[in-house]
Design a protein around this motif. Structure first.
Motif, PDB file in Angstrom:
ATOM      1  N   LYS A  81       1.607  -0.719 -11.092  1.00 19.39           N
ATOM      2  CA  LYS A  81       1.373   0.517 -10.349  1.00 19.39           C
ATOM      3  C   LYS A  81      -0.117   0.851 -10.306  1.00 19.39           C
ATOM      4  O   LYS A  81      -0.633   1.308  -9.279  1.00 19.39           O
ATOM      5  CB  LYS A  81       2.147   1.669 -10.995  1.00 19.39           C
ATOM      6  N   ILE A  82      -0.805   0.639 -11.424  1.00 12.04           N
ATOM      7  CA  ILE A  82      -2.242   0.936 -11.464  1.00 12.04           C
ATOM      8  C   ILE A  82      -3.010   0.025 -10.513  1.00 12.04           C
ATOM      9  O   ILE A  82      -3.859   0.485  -9.733  1.00 12.04           O
ATOM     10  CB  ILE A  82      -2.770   0.787 -12.903  1.00 12.04           C
ATOM     11  N   ILE A  83      -2.707  -1.274 -10.552  1.00 12.08           N
ATOM     12  CA  ILE A  83      -3.412  -2.225  -9.686  1.00 12.08           C
ATOM     13  C   ILE A  83      -3.116  -1.939  -8.216  1.00 12.08           C
ATOM     14  O   ILE A  83      -4.018  -1.854  -7.374  1.00 12.08           O
ATOM     15  CB  ILE A  83      -3.029  -3.668 -10.058  1.00 12.08           C
ATOM     16  N   GLY A  84      -1.824  -1.791  -7.899  1.00  6.77           N
ATOM     17  CA  GLY A  84      -1.452  -1.481  -6.514  1.00  6.77           C
ATOM     18  C   GLY A  84      -1.992  -0.141  -6.068  1.00  6.77           C
ATOM     19  O   GLY A  84      -2.410   0.026  -4.912  1.00  6.77           O
ATOM     20  N   GLY A  85      -2.022   0.834  -7.000  1.00  6.24           N
ATOM     21  CA  GLY A  85      -2.535   2.155  -6.671  1.00  6.24           C
ATOM     22  C   GLY A  85      -4.029   2.189  -6.452  1.00  6.24           C
ATOM     23  O   GLY A  85      -4.553   3.187  -5.945  1.00  6.24           O
ATOM     24  N   LEU A  86      -4.720   1.127  -6.839  1.00  7.32           N
ATOM     25  CA  LEU A  86      -6.150   1.013  -6.551  1.00  7.32           C
ATOM     26  C   LEU A  86      -6.410   0.226  -5.273  1.00  7.32           C
ATOM     27  O   LEU A  86      -7.189   0.650  -4.416  1.00  7.32           O
ATOM     28  CB  LEU A  86      -6.867   0.336  -7.723  1.00  7.32           C
ATOM     29  N   LEU A  87      -5.747  -0.922  -5.142  1.00  3.71           N
ATOM     30  CA  LEU A  87      -6.044  -1.812  -4.017  1.00  3.71           C
ATOM     31  C   LEU A  87      -5.560  -1.258  -2.685  1.00  3.71           C
ATOM     32  O   LEU A  87      -6.291  -1.309  -1.684  1.00  3.71           O
ATOM     33  CB  LEU A  87      -5.407  -3.186  -4.278  1.00  3.71           C
ATOM     34  N   VAL A  88      -4.341  -0.742  -2.636  1.00  6.25           N
ATOM     35  CA  VAL A  88      -3.786  -0.270  -1.360  1.00  6.25           C
ATOM     36  C   VAL A  88      -4.588   0.897  -0.787  1.00  6.25           C
ATOM     37  O   VAL A  88      -4.962   0.873   0.397  1.00  6.25           O
ATOM     38  CB  VAL A  88      -2.296   0.099  -1.518  1.00  6.25           C
ATOM     39  N   PRO A  89      -4.893   1.949  -1.564  1.00  7.25           N
ATOM     40  CA  PRO A  89      -5.693   3.044  -0.980  1.00  7.25           C
ATOM     41  C   PRO A  89      -7.082   2.601  -0.523  1.00  7.25           C
ATOM     42  O   PRO A  89      -7.583   3.102   0.489  1.00  7.25           O
ATOM     43  CB  PRO A  89      -5.801   4.050  -2.141  1.00  7.25           C
ATOM     44  N   ILE A  90      -7.694   1.672  -1.258  1.00  5.18           N
ATOM     45  CA  ILE A  90      -9.017   1.180  -0.835  1.00  5.18           C
ATOM     46  C   ILE A  90      -8.908   0.488   0.519  1.00  5.18           C
ATOM     47  O   ILE A  90      -9.716   0.737   1.428  1.00  5.18           O
ATOM     48  CB  ILE A  90      -9.593   0.218  -1.890  1.00  5.18           C
ATOM     49  N   ALA A  91      -7.892  -0.365   0.672  1.00  4.94           N
ATOM     50  CA  ALA A  91      -7.712  -1.078   1.939  1.00  4.94           C
ATOM     51  C   ALA A  91      -7.422  -0.104   3.084  1.00  4.94           C
ATOM     52  O   ALA A  91      -8.008  -0.221   4.175  1.00  4.94           O
ATOM     53  CB  ALA A  91      -6.583  -2.098   1.802  1.00  4.94           C
ATOM     54  N   ILE A  92      -6.541   0.858   2.843  1.00  3.49           N
ATOM     55  CA  ILE A  92      -6.187   1.818   3.898  1.00  3.49           C
ATOM     56  C   ILE A  92      -7.384   2.689   4.271  1.00  3.49           C
ATOM     57  O   ILE A  92      -7.619   2.982   5.447  1.00  3.49           O
ATOM     58  CB  ILE A  92      -5.001   2.692   3.453  1.00  3.49           C
ATOM     59  N   SER A  93      -8.159   3.121   3.269  1.00  5.44           N
ATOM     60  CA  SER A  93      -9.334   3.953   3.560  1.00  5.44           C
ATOM     61  C   SER A  93     -10.369   3.178   4.369  1.00  5.44           C
ATOM     62  O   SER A  93     -11.012   3.737   5.272  1.00  5.44           O
ATOM     63  CB  SER A  93      -9.944   4.480   2.260  1.00  5.44           C
ATOM     64  N   THR A 107      -4.166  12.238  12.150  1.00  6.80           N
ATOM     65  CA  THR A 107      -2.699  12.150  12.164  1.00  6.80           C
ATOM     66  C   THR A 107      -2.203  11.144  11.138  1.00  6.80           C
ATOM     67  O   THR A 107      -1.255  11.406  10.381  1.00  6.80           O
ATOM     68  CB  THR A 107      -2.209  11.752  13.569  1.00  6.80           C
ATOM     69  N   VAL A 108      -2.846   9.978  11.087  1.00  6.66           N
ATOM     70  CA  VAL A 108      -2.466   8.956  10.109  1.00  6.66           C
ATOM     71  C   VAL A 108      -2.704   9.454   8.691  1.00  6.66           C
ATOM     72  O   VAL A 108      -1.863   9.254   7.799  1.00  6.66           O
ATOM     73  CB  VAL A 108      -3.245   7.651  10.371  1.00  6.66           C
ATOM     74  N   GLN A 109      -3.831  10.118   8.455  1.00  6.30           N
ATOM     75  CA  GLN A 109      -4.115  10.670   7.132  1.00  6.30           C
ATOM     76  C   GLN A 109      -3.019  11.628   6.696  1.00  6.30           C
ATOM     77  O   GLN A 109      -2.558  11.598   5.546  1.00  6.30           O
ATOM     78  CB  GLN A 109      -5.454  11.405   7.149  1.00  6.30           C
ATOM     79  N   THR A 110      -2.581  12.486   7.602  1.00  8.22           N
ATOM     80  CA  THR A 110      -1.538  13.458   7.269  1.00  8.22           C
ATOM     81  C   THR A 110      -0.221  12.764   6.961  1.00  8.22           C
ATOM     82  O   THR A 110       0.474  13.114   5.999  1.00  8.22           O
ATOM     83  CB  THR A 110      -1.351  14.446   8.431  1.00  8.22           C
ATOM     84  N   LEU A 111       0.137  11.767   7.760  1.00  5.89           N
ATOM     85  CA  LEU A 111       1.411  11.075   7.575  1.00  5.89           C
ATOM     86  C   LEU A 111       1.471  10.327   6.246  1.00  5.89           C
ATOM     87  O   LEU A 111       2.500  10.333   5.567  1.00  5.89           O
ATOM     88  CB  LEU A 111       1.653  10.108   8.744  1.00  5.89           C
ATOM     89  N   VAL A 112       0.363   9.666   5.873  1.00  6.63           N
ATOM     90  CA  VAL A 112       0.380   8.911   4.617  1.00  6.63           C
ATOM     91  C   VAL A 112       0.257   9.839   3.411  1.00  6.63           C
ATOM     92  O   VAL A 112       0.589   9.446   2.278  1.00  6.63           O
ATOM     93  CB  VAL A 112      -0.751   7.859   4.582  1.00  6.63           C
ATOM     94  N   TYR A 113      -0.210  11.064   3.620  1.00  6.81           N
ATOM     95  CA  TYR A 113      -0.382  12.015   2.530  1.00  6.81           C
ATOM     96  C   TYR A 113       0.899  12.793   2.225  1.00  6.81           C
ATOM     97  O   TYR A 113       1.112  13.234   1.088  1.00  6.81           O
ATOM     98  CB  TYR A 113      -1.513  12.977   2.905  1.00  6.81           C
ATOM     99  N   LEU A 114       1.774  12.940   3.221  1.00  5.83           N
ATOM    100  CA  LEU A 114       2.975  13.768   3.070  1.00  5.83           C
ATOM    101  C   LEU A 114       3.904  13.330   1.934  1.00  5.83           C
ATOM    102  O   LEU A 114       4.412  14.179   1.194  1.00  5.83           O
ATOM    103  CB  LEU A 114       3.748  13.813   4.395  1.00  5.83           C
ATOM    104  N   GLU A 171       2.358   7.550  -3.376  1.00  2.00           N
ATOM    105  CA  GLU A 171       1.146   8.123  -3.917  1.00  2.00           C
ATOM    106  C   GLU A 171      -0.156   7.626  -3.282  1.00  2.00           C
ATOM    107  O   GLU A 171      -1.200   8.221  -3.526  1.00  2.00           O
ATOM    108  CB  GLU A 171       1.076   7.848  -5.426  1.00  2.00           C
ATOM    109  N   PHE A 172      -0.116   6.530  -2.491  1.00  2.00           N
ATOM    110  CA  PHE A 172      -1.395   5.981  -2.030  1.00  2.00           C
ATOM    111  C   PHE A 172      -2.130   6.919  -1.080  1.00  2.00           C
ATOM    112  O   PHE A 172      -3.358   6.850  -0.952  1.00  2.00           O
ATOM    113  CB  PHE A 172      -1.195   4.606  -1.376  1.00  2.00           C
ATOM    114  N   GLY A 173      -1.417   7.822  -0.415  1.00  2.00           N
ATOM    115  CA  GLY A 173      -2.072   8.743   0.507  1.00  2.00           C
ATOM    116  C   GLY A 173      -3.064   9.654  -0.187  1.00  2.00           C
ATOM    117  O   GLY A 173      -4.136   9.957   0.352  1.00  2.00           O
ATOM    118  N   PHE A 174      -2.723  10.092  -1.414  1.00  2.00           N
ATOM    119  CA  PHE A 174      -3.628  10.976  -2.162  1.00  2.00           C
ATOM    120  C   PHE A 174      -4.921  10.252  -2.503  1.00  2.00           C
ATOM    121  O   PHE A 174      -6.022  10.785  -2.303  1.00  2.00           O
ATOM    122  CB  PHE A 174      -2.931  11.457  -3.434  1.00  2.00           C
ATOM    123  N   SER A 175      -4.812   9.032  -3.033  1.00  2.00           N
ATOM    124  CA  SER A 175      -6.019   8.268  -3.383  1.00  2.00           C
ATOM    125  C   SER A 175      -6.814   7.899  -2.141  1.00  2.00           C
ATOM    126  O   SER A 175      -8.053   7.809  -2.184  1.00  2.00           O
ATOM    127  CB  SER A 175      -5.638   7.004  -4.157  1.00  2.00           C
TER     128      SER A 175
END
Length: 299
Positions: A81-93, A107-114, A171-175
């Protein structure tokens, strides 16, 4: 000097009193329950009159037949979870940073954050329906492709990865928002200089964007160290069943079953206390590393 300040600021100190009282009442007074870890706790006799057994609960914990598996599951799921929670948000951002249409980007930011605001009680029911081997839409889609149904929540081979993927999705939307905020602090002139030197978008990302994000990435990584023993009780409790205890049982679910179902309060408290001590050490280390490598400090 201090008396003058107190006279001037006493209304502010008065405003703090309710918060301090709540913290003492609900955070410090319950710490007396730590004594249960060293007792054969009998509810009718209370904390201060139950038989004292010293470290027997801790010795029994380490001799428990499944403790090795439980520790492995906790660390394995938490690290993924820690590794995925770092890599996925970095890639999406990074991907969102390349979008030039602000309306679509927001719109995308809102959808992934919900999903971050949805509880696992609600998401657990949704995932059970989506991942059902008979009527779930995921398995129906796999059936159209010619694959056999997958028991995502009923197979020890699939259950840990289902937990990790669903947690990252939630959780990746928050990061991502954190990393996007970090991107806004990068000096635009660096991109202009890189473009004048002939750097394309990929080289600009590699040599400008990623180095600019590095302090926040290091900060998020070091702060996540404190969660190594927190694999996500609420999520697992709402999704697991006895058939996947082998791969999904973690420290928190073990404490819950031992304490509330088997009524072994001393053992459950001993396990929880050990986890708290280890987590405290890891949190202290993570803040030290965050200050050393990212210049971050809370005090």
């Amino acid at each position: 000097m201090i008396v003058k300040r107190l006279k001037r600021e006493w209304p502010l100190h008065l405003l703090l009193l309710p918060g301090i009282a709540m913290a003492v009442l609900f955070s410090y007074v319950p710490m007396a329950g730590i004594l249960i870890a060293f007792e054969k706790f009998i509810p009718t006799r209370g904390i201060f009159h139950s038989p004292w057994v010293g470290f027997k609960n801790f010795a029994y914990m380490f001799d428990y037949p499944d403790i090795d598996r439980i520790m492995f599951n906790t660390l394995f799921i938490a690290f993924m979870k820690i590794i995925g929670g770092l890599l996925v948000p970095i890639a999406i951002s990074l991907l969102l940073n390349e979008i030039r249409k602000e309306a679509f980007k927001r719109t995308v930011q809102t959808l992934v954050y919900l999903p971050h605001f949805l509880s696992w009680v609600l998401l657990g029911g949704i995932l059970i329906d989506l991942l059902s081997p008979t009527s779930g839409i995921i398995n129906q889609f796999l059936g159209w492709l010619g694959f056999r149904p997958i028991y995502f929540l009923g197979s020890n081979a699939w259950f840990p990865y289902t937990l990790v993927v669903s947690d990252i999705w939630k959780e990746f939307g928050f990061s991502t928002i954190v990393y996007l905020a970090a991107l806004t602090s990068i000096n635009p002139s660096l991109y202009e200089a890189a473009e004048m030197d002939g750097a394309g978008r990929w080289k600009q990302t590699w040599h400008v964007t990623l180095p600019g994000m590095l302090p926040i990435v290091v900060l998020m990584a070091t702060l996540s160290i404190g969660n190594v023993l927190n694999a996500g009780f609420e999520q697992i409790f709402n999704l697991y069943s006895p058939i996947v205890y082998e791969s999904g049982d973690i420290i928190d679910t073990f404490v819950y079953r031992v304490g509330f179902e088997q009524v072994q309060y001393g053992l459950a408290t001993a396990v929880g206390l050990l986890k708290s001590v280890v987590s405290f050490v890891l949190v202290a280390m993570s803040y030290t590393m965050a200050y050393r490598f990212a210049g971050y400090r809370i005090f």
